[in-house]
Design a protein around this motif. Structure first.
Motif, PDB file in Angstrom:
ATOM      1  N   ARG A 199       0.784  -1.235   0.000  1.00  0.00           N
ATOM      2  CA  ARG A 199       0.000   0.000   0.000  1.00  0.00           C
ATOM      3  C   ARG A 199       0.814   1.282   0.000  1.00  0.00           C
ATOM      4  O   ARG A 199       0.546   2.166  -0.793  1.00  0.00           O
ATOM      5  N   PRO A 200       1.841   1.381   0.879  1.00  0.00           N
ATOM      6  CA  PRO A 200       2.610   2.633   0.865  1.00  0.00           C
ATOM      7  C   PRO A 200       3.289   2.879  -0.480  1.00  0.00           C
ATOM      8  O   PRO A 200       3.405   4.009  -0.914  1.00  0.00           O
ATOM      9  N   ILE A 201       3.699   1.798  -1.147  1.00  0.00           N
ATOM     10  CA  ILE A 201       4.353   1.954  -2.458  1.00  0.00           C
ATOM     11  C   ILE A 201       3.363   2.511  -3.464  1.00  0.00           C
ATOM     12  O   ILE A 201       3.646   3.449  -4.183  1.00  0.00           O
ATOM     13  N   LYS A 202       2.166   1.917  -3.477  1.00  0.00           N
ATOM     14  CA  LYS A 202       1.124   2.391  -4.396  1.00  0.00           C
ATOM     15  C   LYS A 202       0.821   3.849  -4.127  1.00  0.00           C
ATOM     16  O   LYS A 202       0.774   4.671  -5.037  1.00  0.00           O
ATOM     17  N   LYS A 203       0.615   4.142  -2.847  1.00  0.00           N
ATOM     18  CA  LYS A 203       0.266   5.515  -2.466  1.00  0.00           C
ATOM     19  C   LYS A 203       1.364   6.474  -2.895  1.00  0.00           C
ATOM     20  O   LYS A 203       1.107   7.535  -3.443  1.00  0.00           O
ATOM     21  N   TYR A 204       2.603   6.072  -2.629  1.00  0.00           N
ATOM     22  CA  TYR A 204       3.736   6.928  -2.943  1.00  0.00           C
ATOM     23  C   TYR A 204       3.825   7.182  -4.447  1.00  0.00           C
ATOM     24  O   TYR A 204       3.994   8.313  -4.893  1.00  0.00           O
ATOM     25  N   LEU A 205       3.647   6.109  -5.220  1.00  0.00           N
ATOM     26  CA  LEU A 205       3.748   6.267  -6.672  1.00  0.00           C
ATOM     27  C   LEU A 205       2.607   7.095  -7.248  1.00  0.00           C
ATOM     28  O   LEU A 205       2.812   7.934  -8.118  1.00  0.00           O
ATOM     29  N   ILE A 206       1.399   6.839  -6.732  1.00  0.00           N
ATOM     30  CA  ILE A 206       0.244   7.604  -7.222  1.00  0.00           C
ATOM     31  C   ILE A 206       0.420   9.078  -6.867  1.00  0.00           C
ATOM     32  O   ILE A 206       0.182   9.961  -7.685  1.00  0.00           O
ATOM     33  N   LEU A 207       0.883   9.319  -5.647  1.00  0.00           N
ATOM     34  CA  LEU A 207       1.099  10.698  -5.208  1.00  0.00           C
ATOM     35  C   LEU A 207       2.147  11.388  -6.082  1.00  0.00           C
ATOM     36  O   LEU A 207       1.977  12.532  -6.517  1.00  0.00           O
ATOM     37  N   THR A 208       3.226  10.656  -6.355  1.00  0.00           N
ATOM     38  CA  THR A 208       4.285  11.210  -7.203  1.00  0.00           C
ATOM     39  C   THR A 208       3.744  11.538  -8.587  1.00  0.00           C
ATOM     40  O   THR A 208       4.018  12.592  -9.159  1.00  0.00           O
ATOM     41  N   LEU A 209       2.935  10.606  -9.088  1.00  0.00           N
ATOM     42  CA  LEU A 209       2.347  10.776 -10.417  1.00  0.00           C
ATOM     43  C   LEU A 209       1.442  12.000 -10.475  1.00  0.00           C
ATOM     44  O   LEU A 209       1.544  12.825 -11.381  1.00  0.00           O
ATOM     45  N   VAL A 210       0.582  12.102  -9.474  1.00  0.00           N
ATOM     46  CA  VAL A 210      -0.366  13.226  -9.432  1.00  0.00           C
ATOM     47  C   VAL A 210       0.387  14.543  -9.295  1.00  0.00           C
ATOM     48  O   VAL A 210       0.112  15.514 -10.008  1.00  0.00           O
ATOM     49  N   LEU A 211       1.371  14.566  -8.376  1.00  0.00           N
ATOM     50  CA  LEU A 211       2.138  15.794  -8.189  1.00  0.00           C
ATOM     51  C   LEU A 211       2.936  16.146  -9.438  1.00  0.00           C
ATOM     52  O   LEU A 211       3.020  17.301  -9.834  1.00  0.00           O
ATOM     53  N   GLY A 212       3.506  15.117 -10.043  1.00  0.00           N
ATOM     54  CA  GLY A 212       4.295  15.329 -11.264  1.00  0.00           C
ATOM     55  C   GLY A 212       3.451  15.909 -12.371  1.00  0.00           C
ATOM     56  O   GLY A 212       3.792  16.915 -12.981  1.00  0.00           O
ATOM     57  N   LEU A 213       2.299  15.281 -12.580  1.00  0.00           N
ATOM     58  CA  LEU A 213       1.409  15.760 -13.645  1.00  0.00           C
ATOM     59  C   LEU A 213       0.859  17.138 -13.297  1.00  0.00           C
ATOM     60  O   LEU A 213       0.739  17.998 -14.159  1.00  0.00           O
ATOM     61  N   GLY A 214       0.548  17.319 -12.040  1.00  0.00           N
ATOM     62  CA  GLY A 214       0.002  18.606 -11.588  1.00  0.00           C
ATOM     63  C   GLY A 214       0.948  19.750 -11.823  1.00  0.00           C
ATOM     64  O   GLY A 214       0.537  20.879 -12.116  1.00  0.00           O
ATOM     65  N   SER A 215       2.234  19.472 -11.698  1.00  0.00           N
ATOM     66  CA  SER A 215       3.201  20.559 -11.897  1.00  0.00           C
ATOM     67  C   SER A 215       3.565  20.743 -13.370  1.00  0.00           C
ATOM     68  O   SER A 215       3.970  21.812 -13.785  1.00  0.00           O
ATOM     69  N   ILE A 216       3.412  19.680 -14.145  1.00  0.00           N
ATOM     70  CA  ILE A 216       3.818  19.761 -15.548  1.00  0.00           C
ATOM     71  C   ILE A 216       2.697  20.253 -16.457  1.00  0.00           C
ATOM     72  O   ILE A 216       2.897  21.097 -17.310  1.00  0.00           O
ATOM     73  N   LEU A 217       1.508  19.715 -16.249  1.00  0.00           N
ATOM     74  CA  LEU A 217       0.409  20.037 -17.164  1.00  0.00           C
ATOM     75  C   LEU A 217       0.111  21.530 -17.296  1.00  0.00           C
ATOM     76  O   LEU A 217      -0.127  21.986 -18.416  1.00  0.00           O
ATOM     77  N   PRO A 218       0.116  22.322 -16.214  1.00  0.00           N
ATOM     78  CA  PRO A 218      -0.179  23.745 -16.399  1.00  0.00           C
ATOM     79  C   PRO A 218       0.836  24.462 -17.272  1.00  0.00           C
ATOM     80  O   PRO A 218       0.533  25.496 -17.857  1.00  0.00           O
ATOM     81  N   THR A 219       2.035  23.905 -17.357  1.00  0.00           N
ATOM     82  CA  THR A 219       3.055  24.576 -18.167  1.00  0.00           C
ATOM     83  C   THR A 219       2.876  24.301 -19.658  1.00  0.00           C
ATOM     84  O   THR A 219       3.551  24.894 -20.472  1.00  0.00           O
ATOM     85  N   LEU A 220       1.998  23.372 -19.966  1.00  0.00           N
ATOM     86  CA  LEU A 220       1.788  23.040 -21.369  1.00  0.00           C
ATOM     87  C   LEU A 220       1.110  24.206 -22.082  1.00  0.00           C
ATOM     88  O   LEU A 220      -0.116  24.273 -22.168  1.00  0.00           O
ATOM     89  N   GLN A 221       1.911  25.153 -22.527  1.00  0.00           N
ATOM     90  CA  GLN A 221       1.422  26.267 -23.333  1.00  0.00           C
ATOM     91  C   GLN A 221       0.182  26.934 -22.743  1.00  0.00           C
ATOM     92  O   GLN A 221      -0.906  26.880 -23.314  1.00  0.00           O
ATOM     93  N   ALA A 222       0.358  27.560 -21.603  1.00  0.00           N
ATOM     94  CA  ALA A 222      -0.747  28.249 -20.948  1.00  0.00           C
ATOM     95  C   ALA A 222      -1.328  29.344 -21.836  1.00  0.00           C
ATOM     96  O   ALA A 222      -2.482  29.715 -21.717  1.00  0.00           O
ATOM     97  N   GLN A 223      -0.508  29.826 -22.755  1.00  0.00           N
ATOM     98  CA  GLN A 223      -0.930  30.926 -23.627  1.00  0.00           C
ATOM     99  C   GLN A 223      -1.922  30.466 -24.694  1.00  0.00           C
ATOM    100  O   GLN A 223      -2.641  31.270 -25.262  1.00  0.00           O
TER     101      GLN A 223
END
Lengths: 155, 153
Positions: free
Chosen positions: A6-30
């Motif tokens: 469980r902690p591994i799953k949680k950790y990976l999902i959290l990393t994934l969500v945080l990673g995507l959350g920080s990257i997606l807004p930068t995708l050509q906001a303009q």
């Protein structure tokens, strides 16, 4: 065994969500703005200067994205940009607007934040010594008011 | 949960297997079943000797095996999703780093790009003074004259 996973799953999902959350807004906001059409339409034409700077310092300005368009002797381009700005004004804070003879010649817009980025649109049209339009789009991690102050202070 | 249920046997069944084990009559499958039963953490104390015999070694082995598999599987999923999301972004950013177009000609010289960027900023910042200047140029006398002209017509 199951509880160990469980902690591994949680950790990976959290990393994934945080990673995507920080990257997606930068995708050509303009791209969600109408002015992007102006850059696309006029950017590579004669008599036009278009600049795009990514993650660069400009005389003390720290910009994540800086785009500018300078167009000379093209009143129809000015009209087109003004129409784009009318649409982009929705939800934005109009910091400044100068109207000359019923036509907006200077517009500064503070757009709503997109992700971690503050966004600004600056438009200016002058007629002397020649008709010249300047359109600037800025994305910065710094507060757009501070960026605006810096820009207007420096000359 | 399904994984856990698969190996759960009753205490009576476990006792029977343990007895069989000590007599040397258990099959490989039965021993495996027994090992998995003994790995459970909430067993009565009477199973401690057997846990010490089987459980410790098996537990250690099984834990590493499952967690590694799980880790690798989830890492692969995370990597694929990130690649799908970030891949185009990486591609875009390598193609769309700093550049300028001057009269339709692409320029990648950083000094020139920055000069053009600064020039556009100067255009914007100077407009502030231009407004002030234009306001200054209309002095009060002219303004009053212009307003009076409207009424004299």
């Amino acid at each position: 065994m199951i509880t160990d996973m469980r902690p591994i799953k949680k950790y990976l999902i959290l990393t994934l969500v945080l990673g995507l959350g920080s990257i997606l807004p930068t995708l050509q906001a303009q791209n969600d703005l109408q002015i992007s059409k102006a850059f696309d339409q006029y950017g590579e034409r004669k008599g036009v200067v278009m600049v795009e700077l990514t993650d660069e310092m400009l005389n003390g300005y720290d910009f994540s994205l800086f785009k500018s368009l300078t167009i000379k002797d093209n009143p129809s381009a000015a009209d087109f940009i003004r129409k784009c700005l009318v649409k982009d004004e929705v939800g934005a804070k109009k910091v400044k607007q100068v109207v000359t003879n019923g036509v907006a010649t200077s517009i500064y817009l503070q757009l709503p934040r997109k992700g971690q980025f503050y966004r600004l649109i600056l438009f200016n049209e002058v007629f002397k010594p020649e008709q010249k339009i300047t359109l600037i789009y800025i994305e910065s991690k710094n507060d757009s008011e501070d960026v605006l102050k810096l820009i207007l202070k420096k000359k | 949960m399904r994984f856990k249920m698969k190996y759960k046997i009753s205490y009576a069944e476990a006792d029977r297997l343990i007895e069989k084990y000590y007599e040397g009559l258990t099959t490989g499958a039965e021993e495996k079943q027994l090992q998995k039963f003994l790995m459970q953490s909430d067993l009565p104390d009477r199973y401690k000797p057997e846990q010490a015999i089987f459980g410790y070694f098996y537990h250690k082995k099984a834990k590493t095996h499952v967690s590694m598999l799980s880790y690798m599987r989830w890492t692969a999923v995370a990597a694929i999703v990130l690649l799908i999301a970030v891949g185009p972004q990486l591609f875009v950013s390598t193609n769309q780093s700093s550049y300028a177009y001057i009269d339709g000609r692409k320029v990648s010289d950083m000094r020139q790009i920055k000069t053009q960027a600064l020039a556009s900023l100067v255009d914007i910042s100077s407009s502030k003074d231009e407004v002030k200047e234009s306001l200054k140029s209309i002095n009060d006398t002219e303004l009053i004259e212009q307003q009076l002209d409207v009424f004299s017509k």
